[in-house]
Motif scaffolding. Structure first.
Motif, PDB file in Angstrom:
ATOM      1  N   GLY A 196       0.937  -1.180   0.144  1.00 50.66           N
ATOM      2  CA  GLY A 196      -0.028  -0.028  -0.256  1.00 50.66           C
ATOM      3  C   GLY A 196       0.802   1.225   0.002  1.00 50.66           C
ATOM      4  O   GLY A 196       0.451   2.388   0.116  1.00 50.66           O
ATOM      5  N   ALA A 197       2.364   1.108  -0.075  1.00 55.23           N
ATOM      6  CA  ALA A 197       3.061   2.473  -0.042  1.00 55.23           C
ATOM      7  C   ALA A 197       2.926   3.342  -1.075  1.00 55.23           C
ATOM      8  O   ALA A 197       3.120   4.413  -1.173  1.00 55.23           O
ATOM      9  CB  ALA A 197       4.406   1.830   0.009  1.00 55.23           C
ATOM     10  N   ASP A 198       2.468   2.879  -2.372  1.00 53.30           N
ATOM     11  CA  ASP A 198       2.447   3.685  -3.640  1.00 53.30           C
ATOM     12  C   ASP A 198       0.916   3.974  -3.877  1.00 53.30           C
ATOM     13  O   ASP A 198      -0.089   2.930  -4.091  1.00 53.30           O
ATOM     14  CB  ASP A 198       2.940   2.945  -4.730  1.00 53.30           C
ATOM     15  N   PRO A 199       0.616   5.223  -3.711  1.00 53.26           N
ATOM     16  CA  PRO A 199      -1.069   5.460  -3.844  1.00 53.26           C
ATOM     17  C   PRO A 199      -1.474   5.160  -5.224  1.00 53.26           C
ATOM     18  O   PRO A 199      -2.477   4.877  -5.292  1.00 53.26           O
ATOM     19  CB  PRO A 199      -0.817   6.994  -3.283  1.00 53.26           C
ATOM     20  N   THR A 200      -0.569   5.367  -6.063  1.00 51.54           N
ATOM     21  CA  THR A 200      -1.107   5.093  -7.555  1.00 51.54           C
ATOM     22  C   THR A 200      -1.322   3.662  -7.877  1.00 51.54           C
ATOM     23  O   THR A 200      -2.054   3.472  -8.885  1.00 51.54           O
ATOM     24  CB  THR A 200      -0.205   5.925  -8.605  1.00 51.54           C
ATOM     25  N   ALA A 201      -0.938   2.876  -7.040  1.00 54.61           N
ATOM     26  CA  ALA A 201      -1.114   1.349  -7.340  1.00 54.61           C
ATOM     27  C   ALA A 201      -2.364   0.900  -6.777  1.00 54.61           C
ATOM     28  O   ALA A 201      -2.941  -0.142  -7.150  1.00 54.61           O
ATOM     29  CB  ALA A 201       0.187   0.595  -6.563  1.00 54.61           C
ATOM     30  N   ARG A 202      -3.175   1.827  -5.902  1.00 55.08           N
ATOM     31  CA  ARG A 202      -4.425   1.242  -5.368  1.00 55.08           C
ATOM     32  C   ARG A 202      -5.429   1.428  -6.645  1.00 55.08           C
ATOM     33  O   ARG A 202      -5.970   2.519  -7.076  1.00 55.08           O
ATOM     34  CB  ARG A 202      -4.794   2.395  -4.355  1.00 55.08           C
ATOM     35  N   LEU A 203      -5.949   0.440  -6.981  1.00 57.24           N
ATOM     36  CA  LEU A 203      -6.956   0.472  -8.015  1.00 57.24           C
ATOM     37  C   LEU A 203      -8.107  -0.524  -7.362  1.00 57.24           C
ATOM     38  O   LEU A 203      -7.984  -1.738  -7.051  1.00 57.24           O
ATOM     39  CB  LEU A 203      -6.527  -0.450  -9.324  1.00 57.24           C
ATOM     40  N   THR A 204      -9.166  -0.126  -7.288  1.00 58.68           N
ATOM     41  CA  THR A 204     -10.586  -0.733  -6.931  1.00 58.68           C
ATOM     42  C   THR A 204     -11.689  -0.651  -7.897  1.00 58.68           C
ATOM     43  O   THR A 204     -11.503   0.026  -8.626  1.00 58.68           O
ATOM     44  CB  THR A 204     -10.945  -0.082  -5.558  1.00 58.68           C
ATOM     45  N   ILE A 205     -12.680  -1.356  -7.411  1.00 58.89           N
ATOM     46  CA  ILE A 205     -13.883  -1.573  -7.953  1.00 58.89           C
ATOM     47  C   ILE A 205     -15.273  -1.425  -7.179  1.00 58.89           C
ATOM     48  O   ILE A 205     -15.215  -1.777  -6.187  1.00 58.89           O
ATOM     49  CB  ILE A 205     -13.940  -2.584  -8.978  1.00 58.89           C
ATOM     50  N   ASP A 206     -16.231  -0.816  -7.687  1.00 56.14           N
ATOM     51  CA  ASP A 206     -17.351  -0.832  -7.002  1.00 56.14           C
ATOM     52  C   ASP A 206     -18.424  -2.053  -7.634  1.00 56.14           C
ATOM     53  O   ASP A 206     -18.551  -2.043  -8.855  1.00 56.14           O
ATOM     54  CB  ASP A 206     -18.323   0.572  -7.117  1.00 56.14           C
ATOM     55  N   VAL A 207     -19.197  -2.572  -6.621  1.00 53.21           N
ATOM     56  CA  VAL A 207     -20.133  -3.617  -6.860  1.00 53.21           C
ATOM     57  C   VAL A 207     -21.465  -3.270  -6.082  1.00 53.21           C
ATOM     58  O   VAL A 207     -21.488  -2.094  -5.412  1.00 53.21           O
ATOM     59  CB  VAL A 207     -19.675  -4.822  -6.613  1.00 53.21           C
ATOM     60  N   ALA A 208     -22.505  -3.879  -6.264  1.00 57.58           N
ATOM     61  CA  ALA A 208     -23.740  -3.483  -5.723  1.00 57.58           C
ATOM     62  C   ALA A 208     -23.568  -3.870  -4.167  1.00 57.58           C
ATOM     63  O   ALA A 208     -22.815  -4.418  -3.521  1.00 57.58           O
ATOM     64  CB  ALA A 208     -24.724  -4.302  -6.370  1.00 57.58           C
ATOM     65  N   ALA A 209     -24.702  -3.315  -3.475  1.00 56.62           N
ATOM     66  CA  ALA A 209     -24.708  -3.580  -2.413  1.00 56.62           C
ATOM     67  C   ALA A 209     -24.795  -5.167  -1.774  1.00 56.62           C
ATOM     68  O   ALA A 209     -24.051  -5.567  -0.947  1.00 56.62           O
ATOM     69  CB  ALA A 209     -25.978  -2.999  -1.731  1.00 56.62           C
TER      70      ALA A 209
END
Length: 368
Positions: A196-209
């Protein structure tokens, strides 16, 4: 507009902001917190003052007045450890559009001054690409050149020092092949970083509830991008439903992700609790929500024991959801309440950060 099992994303002009600050009430620790896993992600989607378009450059004194609660829960510590600036239009980004509200494909309000406002207080920043309003533009961009879109998202992340959230709310036949190409291109520039040290490497996705909307996207993401053994995305956000749920309904929705849907074809596999957050409203309707202003009466308090102790059911090894995300800071809609003074959220979200012992800055995330 509101969409079943999706975030509220109505866009239009802003209204006049109110004044005065909100005192922080004492926070009661959630029952069972000592035996559970405290939230590691405790963040808010941030919508600026124009219902999520970010089409104007903000005066930073006004921005601080409207959003100071995010970086100060009343004792100098931030209320959250993450903000997600929402939203970037994927097609505008792909085309590099410059117009009254965008510069080289990026909303002009999403600038370095806003990013630095949060990061200078130890709050991580991400940009959300998409939202329900831009679903068709996601489809078009993925059909045209998903690799280039991924490269442009990676370059944007590098320029501002932020992570990227994928908010692709295509409920029927999502272009998962195109989204795979987007992710591959992004990861070529910013490889997965477990530290988690590199903020640009944080890649996430949204799913439904839960698992009953965005089904095809949920199935593909859970099976291919969110496995603890071979993670491609850092985690998913289970978005808010069409209205604020009860504690039991929220927990039932989140349990669907943990359990999966073996009766679907193809089946949705179980999702590790450490690989997703649960979403709650802090601005919805015409009434100020306790989730914003009163932790003792809030859903984050009522669900705290469950979210910290939710057990794996086929994926993962550790108990507890990754944390909470709140929809949404400042003005997510032209109608309804905002989180600006006197409705700022130190007493709900901020008091919860104290009760849960949320790490600020964000610590390395659990991987399984």
């Amino acid at each position: 507009m509101r969409v079943p099992f999706g975030k509220v994303k109505t866009f239009a002009a802003a209204a006049v902001l109110a004044a005065a600050a909100l005192a922080v009430p004492a926070a009661a620790a959630p029952a069972g917190a000592a035996t559970g896993t405290p939230p590691q992600v405790y963040g808010a989607w941030q919508c600026s003052n124009d219902a999520c378009t970010w089409a104007t450059v903000r005066d930073m004194a006004d921005f601080d007045h409207a959003n100071h609660w995010l970086v100060d829960r009343g004792d100098g510590r931030p209320s959250v450890n993450l903000v997600v600036l929402s939203f970037v239009n994927p097609l505008t980004l792909l085309n590099g559009t410059t117009n009254s509200g965008n510069s080289a494909g990026v909303p002009v309000g999403m600038n370095q001054a806003v990013v630095d406002y949060f990061t200078s207080h130890g709050v991580r920043v991400m940009l959300s690409i998409g939202g329900i309003t831009y679903t068709d533009d996601w489809n078009t961009a993925l059909a045209q050149n998903p690799t280039l879109l991924g490269q442009k998202a990676a370059a944007l992340a590098s320029r501002l020092g932020v992570g990227i959230e994928i908010d692709y709310e295509q409920s029927a036949s999502p272009d998962t092949a195109g989204l795979q190409a987007f992710i591959d291109a992004y990861r070529a520039a910013h490889p997965y970083d477990a530290s988690g040290a590199d903020p640009t490497a944080r890649l996430t996705i949204d799913v439904a509830a839960g698992d009953r909307w965005l089904i095809a996207l949920d199935q593909y993401a859970t099976a291919n991008w969110l496995t603890p053994a071979n993670p491609v995305l850092d985690y998913a956000n289970a978005m808010v439903p069409s209205k604020q749920p009860s504690a039991g309904s929220a927990e039932s929705n989140w349990q669907e992700h943990i359990t999966g849907k073996s009766n679907y074809s193809p089946a949705i596999p179980p999702l590790a609790p450490a690989k997703f957050t649960g979403g709650l409203y802090i601005a919805e309707g015409s009434q100020v929500r306790p989730e914003c202003t009163d932790f003792s009466s809030s859903l984050q308090n009522a669900t705290g024991t469950w979210t910290q102790n939710a057990a794996p059911a086929g994926a993962g090894t550790t108990t507890g959801l990754l944390g909470y995300m709140f929809w949404a800071a400042e003005r997510p809609s032209t109608r309804g309440v905002t989180t600006t003074p006197p409705n700022s959220c130190e007493g709900g979200v901020g008091a919860g950060a104290t009760a849960f012992g949320v790490p600020i800055p964000m610590a390395p995330l659990r991987q399984s």
